[in-house]
Design an enzyme around this catalytic site. Structure first.
Site, PDB file in Angstrom:
ATOM      1  N   GLU A  83     -17.884   1.358  13.772  1.00  0.00           N
ATOM      2  CA  GLU A  83     -18.875   0.656  13.933  1.00  0.00           C
ATOM      3  C   GLU A  83     -18.963  -0.664  14.338  1.00  0.00           C
ATOM      4  OE1 GLU A  83     -21.554   1.762  12.555  1.00  0.00           O
ATOM      5  OE2 GLU A  83     -21.165   3.521  11.163  1.00  0.00           O
ATOM      6  N   GLU A 114       1.460  12.706   7.007  1.00  0.00           N
ATOM      7  CA  GLU A 114       1.550  11.598   6.184  1.00  0.00           C
ATOM      8  C   GLU A 114       3.008  11.297   5.892  1.00  0.00           C
ATOM      9  OE1 GLU A 114       0.518  11.732   1.965  1.00  0.00           O
ATOM     10  OE2 GLU A 114      -1.066  12.660   3.163  1.00  0.00           O
TER      11      GLU A 114
END
Length: 295
Positions: A83, A114
């Site tokens: 953004e 992960e």
């Protein structure tokens, strides 16, 4: 660290009968839990402020702001990074989001990614990390190996670092220069850290990127004056920003924007100082892009 001992993994006594409630009662219960998130963040604002200052300093020196996480945490970092170019007019690559397992993990979990402590380091190496970059590790649990490895590597290089988690005194907090740990309590749905913990991380990221960009001169008053007018909605927003900042008519704002190729800052400067588009751009360059200083 035992996962079962974490606050974020414990059962919430206020939601023990979630499956027995009516739809409205269930949603009210979840909403009651969500309302605790801003209060938890208020308690860690001094740490967020430290991180904002570090990020702004890194970006001013030509460094990058790099978010890194797994699962929901990684996705939130990618979202915030994506953004920044349209909102603040910064180049792609100034704010970067990394997720364990790569871009494919945005849509589908990559098994084991992960848990690979070396993967975080390798992902940062692939970006050619330098000491001018800031690295922000995100993990609701605060114990994700991918994030630990990345923060450890960043710290060894001398990068400014921050860790965002929702458990106190977490392993990632111990690896970072700044620890941001809003303790939002057990989730309404046990262990579902995409809920309150995810909301908390998103709110912190909102402040981190916005605060840094304010300090970089990307905001005048509370207006996003470096917005890129890349579609109809953003062209309209650019016009409204110029009107708000100057008090001129919509037609006058559009006329000024056409002269600046729809760049908002020089359009505002033209109208408020009565100068040409070229002079406005020159004034902005002299003041390193800070509109208030140029005025």
């Amino acid at each position: 660290m035992s996962l079962g001992a974490l606050i974020s993994e414990s059962r919430n006594p206020a939601t023990m009968e979630l499956d027995k409630l009516s739809t409205l009662a269930m949603l009210t219960c979840i909403n009651d839990e969500d309302r605790k998130v801003p209060d938890a963040i208020r308690l860690v604002l001094p740490a967020v402020a430290q991180a904002v200052d570090l990020a702004a300093d890194a970006l001013k020196q030509g460094g990058r702001l790099i978010y890194l996480g797994a699962g929901t945490s990684g996705r939130l970092g990618v979202l915030d990074a994506s953004e920044c170019p349209p909102t603040f007019g910064v180049p792609h690559g100034m704010v970067i989001g990394l997720i364990a397992g790569g871009p494919g993990a945005l849509l589908k979990a990559v098994e084991g990614a992960e848990d690979d402590i070396a993967l975080g380091m390798r992902d940062l190496q692939d970006l050619q990390l330098t000491a001018t970059d800031m690295v922000v590790g995100l993990a609701a649990s605060g114990r994700t190996p991918y994030v630990i490895g990345a923060l450890r590597y960043a710290r060894e290089l001398g990068c400014p670092t921050a860790a965002i988690s929702c458990n106190p005194d977490s392993p990632i907090a111990q690896e970072a220069q700044v620890a941001i740990s809003p303790v939002v309590g057990p989730e309404a749905l046990t262990g579902s850290t995409r809920m309150k913990s995810g909301t908390a991380q998103k709110l912190v990221l909102n402040m981190l990127s916005t605060g840094a960009m304010v300090k970089l001169g990307k905001v005048y008053q509370n207006l996003m004056v470096d917005v890129k007018a890349t579609n109809v909605k953003l062209v309209d927003r650019a016009c409204r920003i110029v009107v708000e900042a100057t008090g001129v008519s919509r037609a006058e704002a559009e006329h000024a924007l056409r002269q600046t190729d729809f760049e908002v800052k020089p359009a505002i400067l033209m109208l408020l100082k009565g100068v040409s588009a070229e002079q406005a751009r020159q004034d902005l360059r002299q003041h390193h892009g800070y509109l208030r200083a140029a005025l």
